[in-house]
Design an enzyme around this catalytic site. Structure first.
Site, PDB file in Angstrom:
ATOM      1  N   MET A   1     -67.882  26.280 -67.288  1.00  0.00           N
ATOM      2  CA  MET A   1     -66.427  26.483 -67.407  1.00  0.00           C
ATOM      3  C   MET A   1     -66.006  27.711 -66.613  1.00  0.00           C
ATOM      4  O   MET A   1     -66.659  28.733 -66.651  1.00  0.00           O
ATOM      5  CB  MET A   1     -66.064  26.672 -68.880  1.00  0.00           C
ATOM      6  CG  MET A   1     -64.592  26.585 -69.124  1.00  0.00           C
ATOM      7  SD  MET A   1     -64.173  26.220 -70.828  1.00  0.00           S
ATOM      8  CE  MET A   1     -64.468  27.772 -71.631  1.00  0.00           C
ATOM      9  N   CYS A   2     -64.945  27.609 -65.872  1.00  0.00           N
ATOM     10  CA  CYS A   2     -64.365  28.734 -65.152  1.00  0.00           C
ATOM     11  C   CYS A   2     -62.847  28.623 -65.301  1.00  0.00           C
ATOM     12  O   CYS A   2     -62.337  27.602 -65.742  1.00  0.00           O
ATOM     13  CB  CYS A   2     -64.701  28.687 -63.666  1.00  0.00           C
ATOM     14  SG  CYS A   2     -66.463  28.852 -63.320  1.00  0.00           S
ATOM     15  N   GLY A   3     -62.145  29.651 -64.923  1.00  0.00           N
ATOM     16  CA  GLY A   3     -60.688  29.591 -64.940  1.00  0.00           C
ATOM     17  C   GLY A   3     -60.151  29.882 -63.552  1.00  0.00           C
ATOM     18  O   GLY A   3     -60.670  30.757 -62.847  1.00  0.00           O
TER      19      GLY A   3
ATOM     20  N   ARG B   1     -62.679  31.748 -70.421  1.00  0.00           N
ATOM     21  CA  ARG B   1     -63.255  30.681 -69.593  1.00  0.00           C
ATOM     22  C   ARG B   1     -64.372  31.198 -68.689  1.00  0.00           C
ATOM     23  O   ARG B   1     -65.026  30.410 -68.001  1.00  0.00           O
ATOM     24  CB  ARG B   1     -62.169  30.021 -68.730  1.00  0.00           C
ATOM     25  CG  ARG B   1     -61.090  29.331 -69.518  1.00  0.00           C
ATOM     26  CD  ARG B   1     -60.171  28.549 -68.596  1.00  0.00           C
ATOM     27  NE  ARG B   1     -60.842  27.405 -68.016  1.00  0.00           N
ATOM     28  CZ  ARG B   1     -60.868  26.183 -68.538  1.00  0.00           C
ATOM     29  NH1 ARG B   1     -60.227  25.939 -69.650  1.00  0.00           N
ATOM     30  NH2 ARG B   1     -61.527  25.211 -67.936  1.00  0.00           N
TER      31      ARG B   1
END
Lengths: 215, 304
Positions: B1-3, B34
């Site tokens: 997960m990244c933002g 995130r």
């Protein structure tokens, strides 16, 4: 906040208003008693998930997985929902006043998900029971790998998913659907298309080895 | 997960620059759940007094002071006139007047011991660091930078190491001002990387997201416009992705066929803002928003 809501409900408060949610996540989660919760503004992920009994109204948009695992009660969203609305819901009613993102009703196990606008890719993916009613169009792969349950679509279907098929709805079914729309404040009588499972992908009568020894 | 996040002010060159750096930091900090391994931004459309802005990080394979001094020499030997040189720990920010061939300058810098080239821009720069956006801002003063647009990223590392160079954004070497932030995983990374390397393209890291930057660079080199390049990427890249690209003139997004990674979009007459989560948009725009969620297999681009 959820602890506060639960404490208030336990003390007999049955009308709760949440102001300025500012699209934050996990609001009104895990409430398992009857009450009314009004959320005035857009919310983030997993809003009103794992509910059993409350009636939740949201004035705004919602992020991913609104109403996940709803057991009973009602969730009303005035605008658009993100992906995976009603994921794994087992009962109750969910109403989306705008459109829904991808995977609406994924792995749904009961209840009714009514979407006034359109719904995205993989609507009803692996659904096992319940009804999804989309007044507008749905994206590609509608009803992909569904076991049971029904998807009604008021306008266009991008494409059918694996093992899904069209079935002709009966007149009684349509009349019932139109009445349901009217109760939710939706005008019009769309000629719904009905999508169900072909049931070719799963082998319902094939028992596991252990199950065979038990018969 | 990244933002991921992006913001662009329409016609801001004539209307006046906007606090893009500050707003990107706010959006990213709101999404720090995130990914808190590293953070980075591209701020574009800055008002500059030089031809190019070069962002270098010394990877400390040789002492950082030596790399920084060698990098300056390399720029001057290539015919560049250094207008200003700012150093911060192992970072070097060079404002340079240069009329030569940018790929040649980039190549010369890459050959310089210890140099990792984060960006070369005519109007933009990439700033990235390990840690959270607020920590990054405290070290680099991002919130003081105004511009027309920019993109940013918070990273939760899933497939390559955590260090400054593996943070996003990735620069589409050697195209000035083209940078990418990505949320997702690319499953045909190794095959495509081998193919691009055999064609002479440069990869500076082991991060799969760098492939998107190289992919876009390759398309742009062939004269393909950005929108077409983004559209082609939907089928050429395999895996899950929602990515944003920032260019000299604007920004855009591409979202995979599975709609696997989130994105919300808000657009008014004066601004376009994108983020993985609406809560990030609300950190900048305090009122209720009219926003939409881009769907699968979609691209869109805007001009500042």
């Amino acid at each position: 906040m959820n602890r506060s809501i639960k404490a208030a409900v336990a003390e007999g408060v049955d009308d709760i208003v949440i102001k300025n949610p500012a699209a934050r996540h996990n609001i009104a989660v895990g409430i398992r008693q009857s009450c009314k919760i009004m959320i005035e503004g857009s919310v983030g992920y997993y809003t009103a998930s794992q509910l059993d009994g409350p009636e939740v109204s949201i004035v705004g948009n919602a992020g991913w997985a609104l109403g996940e695992n709803l057991m009973s009660g009602k969730i009303t969203l005035s605008k658009n929902a993100g992906a995976s609305v009603g994921a794994s819901m087992r009962g109750g009613e969910m109403f989306v006043g705008g459109s829904a993102g991808a995977r609406a009703g994924i792995s749904m196990k009961g209840g009714t998900l009514l979407i006034a606008g359109d719904s995205g890719f993989l609507t009803g993916f692996m659904m096992q029971k319940g009804r999804i009613i989309v007044c507008g169009s749905v994206g590609d792969a509608a009803g992909d790998s569904m076991y049971e349950g029904t998807i009604y679509v008021g306008a266009d279907v991008g494409s059918l998913g694996a093992d899904a098929k069209y079935e002709e709805p009966t007149e009684d079914e349509l009349i019932e659907l139109w009445a349901e729309l009217q109760r939710s404040g939706i005008d019009g009588k769309p000629r719904f298309r009905k999508i169900v499972s072909q049931k070719k992908l799963y082998h319902y009568d094939t028992l596991e080895r252990l199950e065979r020894t038990l018969i | 997960m990244c933002g991921i996040a992006g913001i662009m002010y329409k016609r801001s060159r004539s209307r006046g620059l906007a606090p893009v750096g500050d707003q990107l930091v706010k959006m990213l900090e709101t999404m720090v759940h995130r990914g808190h391994d590293s953070a980075g931004v591209t701020v574009a459309g800055e008002s500059l007094k030089s031809d190019l802005l070069i962002r270098i990080w010394a990877d400390e394979s040789v002492p950082a002071e030596a790399t920084i001094s060698l990098a300056k020499e390399t720029v001057m030997r290539a015919g560049g006139a250094i207008v200003s040189a700012e150093t911060q720990d192992s970072y070097l920010r060079l404002a340079v007047n240069y009329e030569g061939d940018v790929p040649r300058l980039a190549e010369a810098l890459l050959q310089t011991p210890g140099v990792v080239l984060h960006s070369i821009g005519e109007t933009s720069e990439v700033i990235k660091d390990v840690g959270t956006p607020v920590v990054m801002d405290a070290r680099h003063g991002i919130s003081k930078i105004s511009g027309t647009h920019g993109v940013g990223h918070v990273r939760m590392a899933t497939e390559s190491k955590i260090d400054i160079s593996h943070a996003h954004p990735f620069w589409a070497y050697p195209f000035t001002d083209v940078t990418v932030v990505h949320n997702g995983q690319l499953t045909n990374y190794h095959g495509m990387k081998r193919e691009y390397e055999s064609q002479g393209h440069h990869f500076q890291t082991e991060n799969d997201s760098e492939l998107i930057a190289v992919y876009l660079a390759d398309k742009l080199a062939l004269g393909v416009d950005l929108n077409t390049a983004l559209e082609a990427s939907l089928d050429d890249l395999d895996g899950t992705f929602t990515y944003l690209v920032s260019t000299r003139d604007g920004m855009g997004y591409a979202k995979d066929r599975w709609s696997a990674k989130p994105l919300v979009l808000m657009e008014t007459d004066s601004v376009v803002a994108l983020a993985s989560e609406e809560v990030a948009l609300r950190s900048v725009f305090t009122e209720e928003l009219d926003r939409t969620e881009p769907q699968e297999h979609e691209v869109m681009t805007w001009s500042a």
